[in-house]
Write an enzyme that holds these catalytic residues in place. Structure first.
Site, PDB file in Angstrom:
ATOM      1  N   LYS A  52      -7.117 -33.944 -41.329  1.00 37.75           N
ATOM      2  CA  LYS A  52      -6.564 -34.592 -40.132  1.00 37.75           C
ATOM      3  C   LYS A  52      -6.267 -36.058 -40.436  1.00 37.75           C
ATOM      4  O   LYS A  52      -5.201 -36.570 -40.088  1.00 37.75           O
ATOM      5  CB  LYS A  52      -7.555 -34.503 -38.962  1.00 37.75           C
ATOM      6  N   GLN A  96     -15.418 -32.966 -33.277  1.00 39.22           N
ATOM      7  CA  GLN A  96     -15.231 -31.817 -34.172  1.00 39.22           C
ATOM      8  C   GLN A  96     -16.307 -30.770 -33.893  1.00 39.22           C
ATOM      9  O   GLN A  96     -17.495 -31.071 -33.869  1.00 39.22           O
ATOM     10  CB  GLN A  96     -15.306 -32.305 -35.632  1.00 39.22           C
ATOM     11  N   ASP A 119      -7.868 -32.774 -27.180  1.00 39.57           N
ATOM     12  CA  ASP A 119      -8.000 -31.322 -27.325  1.00 39.57           C
ATOM     13  C   ASP A 119      -7.719 -30.578 -26.016  1.00 39.57           C
ATOM     14  O   ASP A 119      -7.647 -29.346 -26.013  1.00 39.57           O
ATOM     15  CB  ASP A 119      -9.415 -30.963 -27.809  1.00 39.57           C
TER      16      ASP A 119
END
Ligand code: NAD
Length: 296
Positions: A52, A96, A119
């Site tokens: 990422k 995460q 997200d």
């Protein structure tokens, strides 16, 4: 033989659009900031986070990782989220997954400011998605990336029977909501769906999205000839081989189009995460951007 949907190539196009958008923001002295909170030392998570960061740097997004040890407390992580909520240089925050068991993941997700919830897991954002609300709000990046891929491949969804396997908050549920919003006739299956019912439903599915984490769950014989198959699964077999949830060899003989693993959904997820980060930065600074996926 099925057409192989090249997620890597589509993601590359999307990243190019995102880089152009980031350049528009930079002209106004805005560099999109993405904060990743990583708790523990799960090797797979460390690889994802590194990927990422690398992909972010290439498109002009400033990604920063905040790393905590395995024994970090929930209070420490919540304090970090709060600091990032207040940080003017940060536009997008993600935690995460997975986090160690002493930390309540849901509580941490709900602590993220909805406007920085890259997200789309905060109930304010997922609630809007499930209510079918118009307007902008962040949406889980894996299903959103799949929608971009289906649009790019000009797969007709209106009225079609789409079977989604898996009902996680990360993939299956938001996938269901997005397909529904695109006017597909969606059936959502999960681990309690008996195998004979699954086969019966798959036999009429024009599009199949598989996100279960069960290798070889779907075989070619399960598919309707010509179906579009999106394989979200990422499973490490002994010997480190990466496979999806669909048996690729048999499925390619029956499907009309199929995503490979690796090189299908995975690259789309990262590109879409960057797309959402740039959008959140634009919103934060009230700068108008064109919609990315329309330009790929
Ligand atoms: P999860 O474990 O949270 O959820 C799995 C879901 O599959 C559950 O809802 C369960 O009910 C369902 N399921 C299990 N067995 C089933 C069966 N026999 N039939 C139908 N449904 C069944 O997993 P997740 O986070 O949704 O991820 C699913 C898979 O997708 C994993 O392999 C994960 O690594 C992968 N993944 C890939 C990406 C990507 O970018 N490519 C992103 C997220 C997840």
């Amino acid at each position: 033989m099925a057409k192989i949907i090249d997620g890597k190539a589509i993601a590359k196009k999307l990243r190019a659009v995102v880089a152009t958008q980031a350049a528009v923001l930079k002209e106004q002295d805005v560099i999109p900031g993405l904060a990743v909170i990583l708790v523990g030392d799960d090797p797979a998570s460390e690889i994802y986070v590194r990927n990422k960061e690398r992909a972010a740097a290439k498109v002009g997004v400033n990604a920063k990782t905040f790393k905590y040890p395995n024994d970090a407390t929930e209070a420490e992580v919540l304090a970090q989220v709060e600091a990032l909520n207040q940080d003017e240089t940060i536009d997008a925050i993600l935690v995460q997954s997975p986090v160690p068991s002493q930390i309540n993941e849901q509580k941490v997700q709900e602590a993220i400011l909805p406007a920085k919830d890259v997200d789309g897991f905060h109930p304010e954002n997922s609630g809007r998605l499930f209510a079918g609300q118009k307007g902008y709000y962040p949406i889980a990046n894996t299903p959103r990336g799949i929608m971009t891929m289906l649009r790019h491949e000009e797969i007709d969804l209106v009225g079609k029977h789409v079977v989604v396997l898996g009902r996680s908050i990360l993939v299956g549920r938001p996938m269901f909501a997005l397909l529904q919003a695109a006017n597909a006739s969606v059936t959502l299956l999960h681990r309690y769906t008996p195998a004979d019912l699954r086969r019966q439903l798959l036999a009429t599915a024009d599009v199949v999205v598989v996100a279960t984490g069960v290798p070889n769950l779907i075989m070619g014989a399960d598919l309707k000839p010509g179906a579009t198959v999106i394989d979200v699964g990422m499973n490490r077999l002994p010997g480190n081989k990466l496979v999806g949830d669909v048996n690729f060899e048999t499925a390619t003989k029956v499907a009309g189009a199929i995503t490979p693993v690796p090189g299908g959904v995975g690259p789309m997820t990262i590109a879409t995460l960057l797309e959402t980060t740039v959008e959140l930065a634009a919103n934060h600074h009230q700068i108008e951007l064109e919609q990315g996926w329309q330009n790929i």
